[in-house]
Design a protein around this motif. Sequence first.
Motif, short mmCIF file in Angstrom:
data_model
loop_
_atom_site.label_atom_id
_atom_site.label_comp_id
_atom_site.label_asym_id
_atom_site.label_seq_id
_atom_site.Cartn_x
_atom_site.Cartn_y
_atom_site.Cartn_z
N SER A 16 -9.49 -10.60 0.43
CA SER A 16 -9.79 -12.01 0.68
C SER A 16 -9.23 -12.46 2.02
CB SER A 16 -9.22 -12.88 -0.43
OG SER A 16 -9.79 -12.57 -1.65
N THR A 17 -8.01 -12.05 2.31
CA THR A 17 -7.38 -12.42 3.58
C THR A 17 -8.16 -11.83 4.75
OG1 THR A 17 -5.23 -12.47 2.51
CG2 THR A 17 -5.24 -12.33 4.91
N GLN A 18 -8.51 -10.55 4.65
CA GLN A 18 -9.26 -9.91 5.72
C GLN A 18 -10.64 -10.53 5.89
OE1 GLN A 18 -8.12 -7.61 7.93
NE2 GLN A 18 -6.17 -8.08 6.97
N ALA A 19 -11.28 -10.86 4.77
CA ALA A 19 -12.60 -11.48 4.84
C ALA A 19 -12.51 -12.86 5.47
CB ALA A 19 -13.22 -11.57 3.44
N ALA A 20 -11.46 -13.62 5.14
CA ALA A 20 -11.30 -14.96 5.72
C ALA A 20 -11.12 -14.86 7.23
CB ALA A 20 -10.12 -15.67 5.08
N VAL A 21 -10.30 -13.93 7.68
CA VAL A 21 -10.09 -13.76 9.12
C VAL A 21 -11.40 -13.34 9.79
CG1 VAL A 21 -8.91 -12.35 10.85
CG2 VAL A 21 -7.63 -13.26 8.91
N LEU A 22 -12.11 -12.41 9.18
CA LEU A 22 -13.37 -11.93 9.74
C LEU A 22 -14.40 -13.05 9.83
CD1 LEU A 22 -15.14 -9.49 10.65
CD2 LEU A 22 -15.77 -9.25 8.24
N VAL A 23 -14.56 -13.80 8.74
CA VAL A 23 -15.56 -14.87 8.71
C VAL A 23 -15.21 -15.97 9.70
CG1 VAL A 23 -16.50 -16.70 7.26
CG2 VAL A 23 -16.37 -14.37 6.39
N LEU A 24 -13.93 -16.37 9.77
CA LEU A 24 -13.53 -17.41 10.71
C LEU A 24 -13.73 -16.97 12.16
CD1 LEU A 24 -10.33 -18.79 8.98
CD2 LEU A 24 -12.52 -19.96 9.28
N THR A 25 -13.38 -15.74 12.46
CA THR A 25 -13.55 -15.23 13.83
C THR A 25 -15.02 -15.16 14.21
OG1 THR A 25 -11.53 -13.93 13.61
CG2 THR A 25 -13.05 -13.31 15.38
N LEU A 26 -15.84 -14.58 13.34
CA LEU A 26 -17.26 -14.48 13.64
C LEU A 26 -17.93 -15.85 13.67
CD1 LEU A 26 -18.27 -11.31 11.60
CD2 LEU A 26 -17.90 -11.52 14.06
N GLY A 27 -17.48 -16.76 12.81
CA GLY A 27 -18.02 -18.12 12.83
C GLY A 27 -17.71 -18.83 14.13
N PHE A 28 -16.49 -18.68 14.61
CA PHE A 28 -16.11 -19.30 15.87
C PHE A 28 -16.93 -18.74 17.03
CE2 PHE A 28 -13.45 -19.63 19.67
CZ PHE A 28 -13.24 -21.00 19.69
N ILE A 29 -17.09 -17.42 17.05
CA ILE A 29 -17.89 -16.80 18.11
C ILE A 29 -19.35 -17.24 18.01
CG2 ILE A 29 -18.80 -14.58 18.93
CD1 ILE A 29 -16.05 -13.38 18.17
N ALA A 30 -19.87 -17.26 16.78
CA ALA A 30 -21.28 -17.65 16.59
C ALA A 30 -21.52 -19.10 16.98
CB ALA A 30 -21.68 -17.42 15.14
N PHE A 31 -20.53 -19.95 16.79
CA PHE A 31 -20.69 -21.36 17.14
C PHE A 31 -20.74 -21.56 18.66
CE2 PHE A 31 -18.79 -25.53 18.13
CZ PHE A 31 -19.74 -26.34 17.54
N TRP A 32 -19.93 -20.82 19.39
CA TRP A 32 -19.86 -20.99 20.85
C TRP A 32 -20.86 -20.14 21.61
CZ3 TRP A 32 -17.59 -24.97 22.86
CH2 TRP A 32 -16.58 -25.60 22.13
N TRP A 46 -30.27 -20.10 15.69
CA TRP A 46 -29.74 -20.74 14.48
C TRP A 46 -30.53 -20.35 13.25
CZ3 TRP A 46 -25.03 -21.66 14.45
CH2 TRP A 46 -24.37 -22.15 15.56
N LYS A 47 -31.82 -20.11 13.37
CA LYS A 47 -32.60 -19.63 12.22
C LYS A 47 -32.14 -18.23 11.83
CE LYS A 47 -36.74 -22.40 12.74
NZ LYS A 47 -38.20 -22.40 12.92
N PHE A 48 -31.92 -17.37 12.81
CA PHE A 48 -31.43 -16.03 12.53
C PHE A 48 -30.02 -16.08 11.94
CE2 PHE A 48 -29.24 -12.12 13.81
CZ PHE A 48 -30.04 -11.20 13.15
#
Length: 76
Positions: A16-32, A46-48
Motif C-alpha cells: 500500500s505504501t509503495q502503491a501510494a508513492v507510485l500513484v502520487l508520483t505518476l499523478g503529479f507527473i501526469a498533471f504537469w 486526458w482521454k487516454f
Amino acid sequence: MDFDHITFLASPGYASTQAAVLVLTLGFIAFWLPRGASEATQTFYWKFATLLAELLVAGGVIGLLTFAGRAKIESN
C-alpha cells in the motif's frame, strides 16, 4: 531465504505504501506533462489518461503488487 524489494511486497501494508508513492508520483507527473500543448493534444491526452486510470483501478494496483511479492516468495 533471500529478502529483496519484491519479496516485501507480499505485505499489504508495504504494498500500500509503495502503491501510494507510485500513484502520487505518476499523478503529479501526469498533471504537469500536458502543459503548453495544443488543445487537441490535451484533449487526446486526458482521454487516454482517463482510460489508463480506469484500467489501473479495475486491476487493483495494490493487489498486483501484493501478488508479485507473494509469487516471489513462492519461487524462492
